[in-house]
Design an enzyme around this catalytic site. Structure first.
Site, PDB file in Angstrom:
ATOM      1  N   HIS A 247       1.444   3.829   1.674  1.00 30.00           N
ATOM      2  CA  HIS A 247       1.335   5.091   2.415  1.00 30.00           C
ATOM      3  C   HIS A 247       2.442   5.290   3.463  1.00 30.00           C
ATOM      4  O   HIS A 247       3.218   6.223   3.386  1.00 30.00           O
ATOM      5  CB  HIS A 247      -0.025   5.155   3.113  1.00 30.00           C
ATOM      6  CG  HIS A 247      -1.197   4.937   2.206  1.00 30.00           C
ATOM      7  ND1 HIS A 247      -1.643   5.883   1.302  1.00 30.00           N
ATOM      8  CD2 HIS A 247      -2.011   3.874   2.061  1.00 30.00           C
ATOM      9  CE1 HIS A 247      -2.690   5.402   0.645  1.00 30.00           C
ATOM     10  NE2 HIS A 247      -2.934   4.188   1.076  1.00 30.00           N
TER      11      HIS A 247
HETATM   12  O1  RIB Z   1      -5.173   5.875   4.790  1.00 34.32           O
HETATM   13  C1  RIB Z   1      -3.990   5.102   4.837  1.00 34.32           C
HETATM   14  C2  RIB Z   1      -3.607   4.823   6.240  1.00 34.32           C
HETATM   15  O2  RIB Z   1      -4.632   4.064   6.874  1.00 34.32           O
HETATM   16  C3  RIB Z   1      -2.332   3.967   6.366  1.00 34.32           C
HETATM   17  O3  RIB Z   1      -1.671   4.290   7.555  1.00 34.32           O
HETATM   18  C4  RIB Z   1      -2.880   2.573   6.452  1.00 34.32           C
HETATM   19  O4  RIB Z   1      -2.008   1.690   7.166  1.00 34.32           O
HETATM   20  C5  RIB Z   1      -4.119   2.792   7.263  1.00 34.32           C
HETATM   21  O5  RIB Z   1      -3.753   2.831   8.628  1.00 34.32           O
END
Ligand code: RIB
Ligand code: CA
Length: 318
Positions: A247
């Site tokens: 992500h």
């Molecule tokens: O949903 C994904 C996010 O949540 C990313 O930033 C991961 O590191 C968690 O923080």
């Protein structure tokens, strides 16, 4: 606010490492196009003590122990902290064995660092890159509203619309953990570029990419391969995919090469009333509300280009 020249773009990374945060941080620190003026830790994936520890461990892994690291908020603005050890492991950075950090933590609180840096910023301002819950960013805006015109842009990882939620059926983790902070940010008037699950789930890691990380034969390459191997198991099992999303690095890749992405200016609202849909990002993709767009909602990514860019940056460590 448009940049006046091609000098490195000043950014603040606000983070809750987190293996995907780690790749984002390491890619940013290896990119001369970016000037990481500071990294602020926030409670999220794991409690603050661990996100701060992990941030320092990553700066030392990058052999950049002088990086200014700040300790931020230990809990959301209103709700109790929800963490994600089930995804990231009990340390938040499970996978590699890294030495306990010894580098300094800056005296100043992260919220105050964000405020003082922005107020002192040059005419192009500073780009904020939150990749965890938005608590630090929102608290800075509440404490000192005068910072808003000095924020060039907020490029964040968070939210979900077409993809559905990953911590509840309707909410993505970063927004869900502190929905009130997200509401403050999305109603601030600051230009926002949101990398939600809608785009991050369209760029999954491949085994070949992870092998290429390991084949770098460097401490960073090996640690990153171990991190993402641990990290992707959860999403592979949950979604039945070969490979999981990465992500947070999408935020950094966007800054380095925005042509990898495409999206639409939309009106986005954060649910802060209904417990059932708490933290949902309601995205008016079709303009049915006639509300003024407050966010560029990214939905398309050149996945190959994204991973090639990450590998290029991570390969720059010796
Ligand atoms: O949903 C994904 C996010 O949540 C990313 O930033 C991961 O590191 C968690 O923080
Ligand atoms: Ca994160």
């Amino acid at each position: 606010m448009t940049p006046s020249d091609s000098s490195p773009r000043p950014i603040i990374i606000d983070t809750d490492p987190g293996q995907d945060d780690a790749i984002a941080i390491l890619a940013a620190l290896a990119s001369p196009e970016l000037d990481v003026v500071g990294i602020t830790a926030v409670a999220g994936n794991v409690p603050l003590a661990l996100t701060l520890r992990n941030t320092r461990m990553l700066c030392e892994l990058a052999d950049l122990p002088e990086t200014p690291v700040y300790s931020g908020c230990s809990r959301p603005m209103v709700r109790n902290l929800v963490t994600a050890e089930h995804v990231h492991g009990k340390t938040g950075l499970d996978g590699p064995e890294l030495p306990e950090p010894t580098m300094a933590v800056q005296e100043q609180h992260a919220v105050d660092f964000i405020i003082t840096s922005l107020l002192a910023a040059g005419p192009d301002g500073i780009t904020l890159c939150p990749v965890g819950p938005l608590t630090n960013i929102a608290m800075a805006m509440v404490k000192q509203p005068a910072i808003v015109p000095h924020i060039r842009e907020i490029v964040l990882m968070g939210g979900a619309y077409w993809e559905g939620g990953n911590i509840t059926p309707t909410a993505e983790f970063n927004i869900y953990v502190d929905p009130h902070a997200a509401h403050v940010v999305f109603t601030s008037g600051v230009p926002i570029v949101a990398h939600s699950l809608d785009v991050t789930h369209r760029a999954l890691m491949t085994k070949e990419w992870i092998a290429a990380l390991a084949d770098l034969g460097t401490p960073v390459g090996t640690a990153c391969a171990e991190m993402v191997t641990f990290y992707e198991r959860f999403d592979e099992e949950k979604y039945g995919t070969l490979g999981g999303p990465l992500h947070d690095p999408n935020v950094i890749a966007y800054l380095l090469d925005p042509t990898l992405y495409d999206g639409k200016d939309c009106a986005v609202e954060v649910e802060i009333a209904s417990e059932k849909t708490m933290g949902q990002t309601s995205v008016d993709w079709w303009g049915v509300t006639k509300d003024e767009p407050n966010c560029r909602w990214i939905r398309e990514v050149d996945a190959e280009g994204f991973y090639a860019l990450l590998l290029d940056r991570l390969s720059r460590y010796k």
